[in-house]
Write an enzyme that holds these catalytic residues in place. Sequence first.
Site, PDB file in Angstrom:
ATOM      1  N   ASP A 175      53.578  28.269  53.933  1.00 50.68           N
ATOM      2  CA  ASP A 175      54.783  28.910  53.098  1.00 50.68           C
ATOM      3  C   ASP A 175      55.355  29.694  54.357  1.00 50.68           C
ATOM      4  O   ASP A 175      55.501  31.007  54.131  1.00 50.68           O
ATOM      5  CB  ASP A 175      54.296  29.878  52.291  1.00 50.68           C
ATOM      6  N   GLU A 200      58.577  26.864  42.227  1.00 52.58           N
ATOM      7  CA  GLU A 200      58.192  27.798  42.922  1.00 52.58           C
ATOM      8  C   GLU A 200      58.854  27.871  44.107  1.00 52.58           C
ATOM      9  O   GLU A 200      59.937  27.048  44.570  1.00 52.58           O
ATOM     10  CB  GLU A 200      56.842  27.947  43.421  1.00 52.58           C
TER      11      GLU A 200
HETATM   12  O1  FUB Z   1      50.533  29.303  49.246  1.00 52.21           O
HETATM   13  C1  FUB Z   1      49.976  29.550  47.934  1.00 52.21           C
HETATM   14  C2  FUB Z   1      51.050  29.224  47.094  1.00 52.21           C
HETATM   15  O2  FUB Z   1      51.204  27.692  47.195  1.00 52.21           O
HETATM   16  C3  FUB Z   1      52.704  29.663  47.231  1.00 52.21           C
HETATM   17  O3  FUB Z   1      52.486  30.818  46.978  1.00 52.21           O
HETATM   18  C4  FUB Z   1      53.250  28.472  46.627  1.00 52.21           C
HETATM   19  O4  FUB Z   1      54.768  28.631  47.049  1.00 52.21           O
HETATM   20  C5  FUB Z   1      52.360  27.312  47.111  1.00 52.21           C
HETATM   21  O5  FUB Z   1      52.902  26.876  48.447  1.00 52.21           O
END
Ligand code: FUB
Length: 338
Positions: free
Chosen positions: A32, A239
Amino acid sequence: SQSGQDSTASDTTAADSKYLSQPLVTELYTADPSAHVFNGKLYIYPSHDIDAGIPQDDNGSHFGMRDYHVFSMDSPTGTVTDHGVALAIEDIPWAGRQLWAPDAAFKNGTYYLYFPAKDKEDVFRIGVATSNSPTGPFVAEKEPIKGTFSIDPAVFEDTDGTHYLYFGGIWGGQLQRWAQGTYDSTGALRQGTQEAFLPKVARLNADMKSLAEPARDVKIVDQNGKLFTEGDNDKRFFEAAWLHRYNGKYYFSYSTGDTHNIAYAIGDSPYGPFTYQGVILKPVEGWTNHHSIVEFEGKWCLFYHDTQLSGQTHLRNIKVTELTHRPDGTIETLSAMR
Ligand code: FUB
């Protein structure tokens, strides 16, 4: 400890050449990556993946991260420096577990780290921590940011100095539990022809630690101005919100989650609406796909992650590659695996 992209690249085996680029960090697992240029230097604010020993499920329980490290680079092809632990879960008074994808911003001599974590009731909230250095250590506020919820904060500074906070993520990110504006643990995912959940945006106050207004929906529409349904899951928001500005337009990019694309949409305001354009990055190795886009010394960089080092979906490694805006403003699609 340091990890040079050049030295990593020179170790590349024939089998690795199927990848678009090589891991930036090899000593720890990172994911991320939110990248920013502060004072002419590139800083990366990623998640720090660990094996927390928690079995994989649809809520992402296996992503049991406990701290953040900040990394810096002199150039997108240069050495990567690990600046050590910048913030740990023990030092966040309200946090219970799962330090997920963070972001950072700078204003008036202070650096702000924004991060999602589950509170002691297991509800995802967004917190903020401050430092006088881009690499921390950061000191967390005692409470999460009022009016925020869910995951994946991204802060965008417009040319007039106004900062906007984007956030949200469905499934394990709990956005579906906020459909009525307040938390409902039974809030269900949408299906088929139902309208897809939308990410949120709010202007930040001058203190950078509070919302100046209630968070509103970020509308992502198709070429006919229509919102996506849950059935459009190769295009709808899941997301990993990110915003960048290019040639006076606002580009909202995000992960489509269960279909694993990084998609983007263009608008005329940081609030949207944004019209869907296509895919920036096709699925990577591993379930998640999460990126950031930053201009550095006249070139546009796409930071992203995959699971090249571990082969395990919760133990990821960050990468960078060049991103190209075409003359008409659209973005070239990249394939992560060749
Ligand atoms: O890294 C944990 C979660 O997985 C993140 O917050 C999301 O965007 C996904 O990458």
